[in-house]
Design a protein around this motif. Structure first.
Motif, PDB file in Angstrom:
ATOM      1  N   ALA A   1      35.241  33.495 -34.829  1.00 50.53           N
ATOM      2  CA  ALA A   1      35.745  32.157 -34.506  1.00 50.53           C
ATOM      3  C   ALA A   1      35.744  31.987 -32.991  1.00 50.53           C
ATOM      4  O   ALA A   1      36.772  32.146 -32.327  1.00 50.53           O
TER       5      ALA A   1
ATOM      6  N   ASN B   1      31.769  28.158 -42.085  1.00 48.73           N
ATOM      7  CA  ASN B   1      33.060  27.562 -42.391  1.00 48.73           C
ATOM      8  C   ASN B   1      33.046  26.026 -42.366  1.00 48.73           C
ATOM      9  O   ASN B   1      33.904  25.403 -41.739  1.00 48.73           O
TER      10      ASN B   1
ATOM     11  N   GLU C   1      32.066  30.242 -37.644  1.00 45.78           N
ATOM     12  CA  GLU C   1      32.552  28.887 -37.429  1.00 45.78           C
ATOM     13  C   GLU C   1      31.359  27.960 -37.174  1.00 45.78           C
ATOM     14  O   GLU C   1      30.270  28.390 -36.801  1.00 45.78           O
TER      15      GLU C   1
ATOM     16  N   GLN D   1      41.400  26.817 -45.885  1.00 48.19           N
ATOM     17  CA  GLN D   1      40.967  28.158 -45.509  1.00 48.19           C
ATOM     18  C   GLN D   1      41.240  29.172 -46.612  1.00 48.19           C
ATOM     19  O   GLN D   1      40.510  30.154 -46.775  1.00 48.19           O
TER      20      GLN D   1
ATOM     21  N   ILE E   1      35.498  37.668 -39.494  1.00 50.12           N
ATOM     22  CA  ILE E   1      35.467  36.236 -39.186  1.00 50.12           C
ATOM     23  C   ILE E   1      35.210  36.090 -37.691  1.00 50.12           C
ATOM     24  O   ILE E   1      35.951  36.636 -36.868  1.00 50.12           O
TER      25      ILE E   1
ATOM     26  N   HIS F   1      42.634  30.950 -39.832  1.00 52.02           N
ATOM     27  CA  HIS F   1      41.960  32.093 -40.444  1.00 52.02           C
ATOM     28  C   HIS F   1      42.953  33.229 -40.699  1.00 52.02           C
ATOM     29  O   HIS F   1      43.022  33.777 -41.804  1.00 52.02           O
TER      30      HIS F   1
END
Length: 301
Positions: A57, A110, A82, A260, A55, A2
């Motif tokens: 994750a 994702n 995620e 990505q 993001i 990422h």
């Protein structure tokens, strides 16, 4: 992946990373030279605001609580989650309910193959009806249904549309704290089925989606690294009433090593205010994926 993608993409600016693991923060700072913080509160106390994109994750069992904190304190326009989005259907519904409270929030997930340019080519061919009716398919996976198999189930949903659970086949081993492997059959319509097979206890991480249509065969091989298409061809023999597939497939480069970056390409379109943009892998899409997996998992209880 990422952080590297964000730092390389011209449409995005990497501001900071937040992780309660100090060693992880130190490694991030060493590579990217950006600020790191051990909590959202410490990030905000440093004067950070007007963040458009976050993001998240983390392991799926931590997502519901963290999503709520991110939305309430940072208020981004777009969040990338995620997969899997949760460890159970009840937790997935919790994530959905949290996000739906914020009408202007856009949530992407994702599942990387849904963002590849070749996915859109493939979907366009199928949607245009050039391939005809879907006949039969097969998914092979390993390393957990939620953790790995969900990638390929979600990919099949993206290409074929709505699927329904049909029946269980066999139950495999548990994987990690919340996952397991199992095999089952899904139904597209009354005569079209998609089998999902686990490699169970063979310690193989696999991912393959093989789809047969009236007009040919599409196969995503080796975790989606290659896409093969065999068109249907008529026999030159007068005595042969059955058609065959071409001996030589068309091979598409998936460019999955840049996955990505492609995710960010599509998210950029959201910020460009393209009125016609469809979220490639939305939260609603992933709730459908979770629902199918939940039905399959509970069929063994």
């Amino acid at each position: 992946t990422h952080a590297r993608a964000v730092s390389c993409h011209p449409a995005f600016k990497l501001i900071a990373a937040i992780d309660n693991n100090k060693k992880a923060c130190d490694r991030f700072n060493l590579v990217y030279k950006n600020f790191t913080y051990e909590s959202i509160d410490s990030f905000l106390k440093n004067g950070n605001k007007n963040i458009d994109f976050v993001i998240i994750a983390v392991n799926p069992q931590f997502q519901p609580k963290l999503i709520e904190e991110v939305i309430s304190k940072i208020s981004p326009k777009v969040i990338l989650l995620e997969k899997p989005i949760a460890i159970s259907m009840s937790e997935a519904i919790k994530v959905n309910n949290i996000c739906k409270k914020y009408a202007n929030l856009i949530v992407c997930v994702n599942y990387i193959r849904r963002y590849l340019p070749v996915f859109f080519e493939c979907k366009q061919i199928i949607s245009s009806n050039k391939m005809g009716k879907f006949l039969h398919g097969n998914i092979v996976y390993g390393k957990g249904l939620l953790s790995n198999g969900s990638h390929f189930l979600n990919l099949a949903q993206g290409l074929l549309g709505k699927l329904e659970f049909f029946r269980k086949l066999n139950q495999g081993i548990s994987y990690g704290d919340f996952d397991r492997e199992l095999s089952f059959i899904l139904k597209k319509d009354s005569n079209s089925f998609l089998s999902m097979h686990s490699l169970c206890s063979n310690n193989l991480r696999a991912g393959e989606v093989d789809l047969w249509f009236e007009g040919g065969r599409i196969c995503w091989l080796n975790n989606g690294n290659s896409l093969y298409f065999w068109p249907r061809v008529k026999s030159d023999l007068i005595s042969e009433s059955y058609d065959s597939l071409s001996n030589i497939p068309t091979i598409f480069n998936t460019n999955i090593s840049k996955y990505q970056y492609f995710v960010l390409d599509e998210i950029q379109k959201i910020f460009n205010c393209d009125a016609n943009i469809n979220i490639n892998c939305s939260l609603d899409d992933c709730i459908e994926t979770m629902d199918l997996m939940h039905t399959a998992l509970t069929s063994y209880e």
